[in-house]
Scaffold this active site. Structure first.
Site, PDB file in Angstrom:
ATOM      1  N   GLN A   1       0.823  -1.206   0.000  1.00  0.00           N
ATOM      2  CA  GLN A   1       0.000   0.000   0.000  1.00  0.00           C
ATOM      3  C   GLN A   1       0.863   1.264   0.000  1.00  0.00           C
ATOM      4  OE1 GLN A   1      -3.046   0.910  -0.477  1.00  0.00           O
ATOM      5  NE2 GLN A   1      -2.686   3.055   0.073  1.00  0.00           N
ATOM      6  N   GLU A   2       1.886   1.286   0.854  1.00  0.00           N
ATOM      7  CA  GLU A   2       2.679   2.497   1.044  1.00  0.00           C
ATOM      8  C   GLU A   2       3.535   2.822  -0.181  1.00  0.00           C
ATOM      9  OE1 GLU A   2       2.715   4.419   3.893  1.00  0.00           O
ATOM     10  OE2 GLU A   2       1.220   3.180   4.885  1.00  0.00           O
ATOM     11  N   THR A   3       4.160   1.805  -0.777  1.00  0.00           N
ATOM     12  CA  THR A   3       5.103   2.054  -1.884  1.00  0.00           C
ATOM     13  C   THR A   3       4.847   1.149  -3.080  1.00  0.00           C
ATOM     14  OG1 THR A   3       6.700   0.500  -0.911  1.00  0.00           O
ATOM     15  CG2 THR A   3       6.898   2.822  -0.286  1.00  0.00           C
TER      16      THR A   3
ATOM     17  N   ARG B   1      -5.223  -2.264   1.636  1.00  0.00           N
ATOM     18  CA  ARG B   1      -4.396  -2.991   2.617  1.00  0.00           C
ATOM     19  C   ARG B   1      -4.997  -4.358   2.924  1.00  0.00           C
ATOM     20  NH1 ARG B   1      -0.668   0.758   5.082  1.00  0.00           N
ATOM     21  NH2 ARG B   1      -1.458   2.902   5.000  1.00  0.00           N
TER      22      ARG B   1
END
Length: 571
Positions: free
Chosen positions: A149-151, A320
């Site tokens: 999700q973040e990267t 996520r």
């Protein structure tokens, strides 16, 4: 978190405090405006507030290896630390390659091993029957769900032009090493830099640097770079504040995520301790829907934006959860019956009402502002645990002492404090502690100019007295039953006086009775408050027609000042 009750909310506590810890500050011989306290008293005060076993567990989880040891780690070598060897066994290079087809070249398997090798608690040993390998694998897969999700690439599987290998979105982690739209040499994320506050004093921004998101967890802002730098470089905050690009271009790009994974952000637990169940949710948290499962790790990372029913269909948490479920299914991660993958049914941790909480542990020190009648000036000479971020952590060795010595003296009118070895603390008579736990007695009688602390003893006219609390200039022989001293031994001999002959009063003349005088009712427009008068809890005064009631003992505090946490309230 369900633990021994250690915390009383500041505003629910009495302004007057009593502590189980004995603090006996002595005047500082080198500073007329200061005091000295012993190292043993400082250690006892800290230990009393951090006796819950979780403090030791948290501190142990944040232990690190030297960078020289970490940078010697490589795939498959015999000298690798035990937790690194476990990772190589449960998540070998083939698994890494399977999940990083799209990853930026700055992320490598060797750097992943080094990031884990920095922190012995990640994929460490459990000796109490828990499955160390299973916890390790679940921790890694949880981290990758969040990396995705973040990267991640977030490219649909059927988008053949951008995703020719038809990779699942949960196979597209670590695509970005820097926040999109930012490049090195570009200033940014400098909000708060240069302000005259404790964060800038501890973590000062470096001119020309940008603190935008970098690494697998997209570390952002100077206070996070500074705190992470202290962990990575043995307390040196300036290394990454001056060279933030290291968080993108070295093994720190993955270590920053492991550090976040292991760090509690009170009242949030560390993500590791949700997964391995070291954390036990309190009733307060259970009532808020917060329990075990992947959903709680979302709440820890970004609960304020992604958790709660209003975010049930929001993109970030939905992604996520999809990534976690895909990864968990592929790697056959068992999900317990009491684990929940979502957090829409949870209150964000930041929304919990912690007023008066006694079942939540905090991890930051701040000055104890309560009044102690048995200590010089009523000051506590202590720090206490608080539910907000400060410069001092209960998980860092030496921070409690720093809190006491730095906090006092930095506030106008407060005394400075030095911590000294026990042997340097002298008794009021100038002697040192006799070493056997007995209370030394002043051999030369009471002195009007000396400071006496709780338990100090003096002899006056053959009678031994003991101080009930800190005092100066109070004669034990005339203090009275309710004074600062109590009689320990000996007998007080009343003074011998000559008998006084009886005095015959003359008969007064008979007069007409005087009618009683009735005091006028105070004018509601006048003030009955006196600045030099001491008021106790419950007493009332009138100022300009408004009636105020004292919440606790006070003197000189104007009721009409309307201080929210002051000693007065409107009656």
């Amino acid at each position: 978190m369900k633990h021994t009750a250690l915390f009383t909310a500041l505003f629910g506590a009495s302004f007057f405090a009593h502590s189980a810890i004995t603090m006996t500050p002595q005047p500082d011989p080198d500073n007329a405006a200061g005091y000295i306290v012993s190292q043993s008293e400082i250690a006892a005060a800290e230990a009393a507030q951090t006796s819950d076993p979780m403090y030791a567990i948290w501190s142990q989880a944040l232990e690190t290896r030297p960078n020289a040891t970490v940078e010697a780690i490589d795939e498959g070598i015999a000298t690798n630390p035990i937790n690194v060897k476990r990772v190589e066994r449960v998540f070998p290079r083939s698994d890494w390659d399977f999940l990083t087809h799209m990853a930026a070249p700055e992320y490598t398997y060797t750097r992943f091993l080094r990031a884990i090798g920095k922190f012995p608690a990640f994929c460490g040993d459990y000796t109490d029957g828990r499955d160390s390998d299973a916890i390790c694998k679940k921790s890694i897969i949880t981290a990758f769900a969040h990396f995705s999700q973040e990267t991640g690439g977030h490219i649909a599987k059927d988008n053949i032009s951008d995703n020719p290998l038809a990779l699942e979105e949960w196979q597209q982690a670590l695509v970005h090493v820097r926040e999109m739209g930012w490049i090195e040499g570009q200033e940014g994320y400098t909000t708060g830099c240069g302000q005259d506050d404790w964060q800038n004093k501890r973590w000062p921004c470096s001119a020309g640097q940008g603190y935008f998101g970098r690494g697998a967890k997209q570390l952002s802002y100077h206070f996070n770079y500074g705190a992470f730098s202290e962990v990575m470089y043995a307390g040196d905050a300036t290394k990454l504040l001056n060279e933030p690009a290291l968080v993108a271009d070295s093994w720190l790009n993955l270590a920053s995520a492991i550090w976040f994974f292991l760090t509690p952000q009170a009242p949030k637990p560390a993500m590791l301790h949700v997964i391995d169940r070291t954390w036990v949710p309190s009733q307060r948290e259970l009532d808020a829907g917060i329990g075990y499962g992947f959903g709680t790790t979302i709440n820890i990372i970004n609960g304020g934006i992604e958790c709660g029913e209003q975010n049930k269909t929001k993109g970030q948490p939905v992604n996520r959860i999809r990534y976690w479920e895909g990864l968990a299914a592929h790697y056959e991660i068992p999900i317990a019956a009491d684990e929940v993958n979502t957090c829409w049914q949870q209150l964000p941790f930041g929304s919990l009402n912690l007023q008066g909480a006694t079942d939540v542990l905090y991890t930051n020190w701040d000055g104890n502002w309560k009044y102690y009648s048995d200590r010089p000036g009523g000051y506590s000479f202590e720090c206490e645990l608080v539910g907000y971020q400060t410069a001092y952590s209960a998980l860092e060795k030496g921070d409690y002492e720093k809190c006491v010595t730095n906090f006092y003296g930095s506030h106008a009118g407060w005394p400075t404090v030095r911590v000294v070895p026990d042997a340097d603390i002298t008794n009021p008579d100038g002697g040192t502690d006799n070493g056997n736990g007995e209370t030394p007695t002043e051999p030369n009688g009471w002195s009007e100019t000396k400071v006496y602390n709780t338990g100090d003893q003096v002899v006056v006219n053959g009678v031994t007295y003991q101080a009930k609390y800190w005092n100066q200039g109070v004669n034990p022989a005339t203090a009275g039953e309710w004074g600062a001293w109590t009689l320990v031994s000996g007998q007080v001999t009343p003074p011998v006086t000559e008998p006084t002959p009886p005095v015959t009063e003359p008969t007064p003349p008979v007069t007409e009775p005087t009618p009683p005088v009735t005091e006028p009712t105070p004018d509601t427009g006048s003030s009955t408050w006196l600045a030099d008068k001491a008021y106790t809890a419950g007493e009332q005064v009138i100022i300009d027609g408004v009636r105020y009631q004292a919440k606790y003992w006070t003197q000189g505090d104007d009721p009409a000042a309307n201080k929210q946490w002051g000693p007065w309230k409107k009656a």
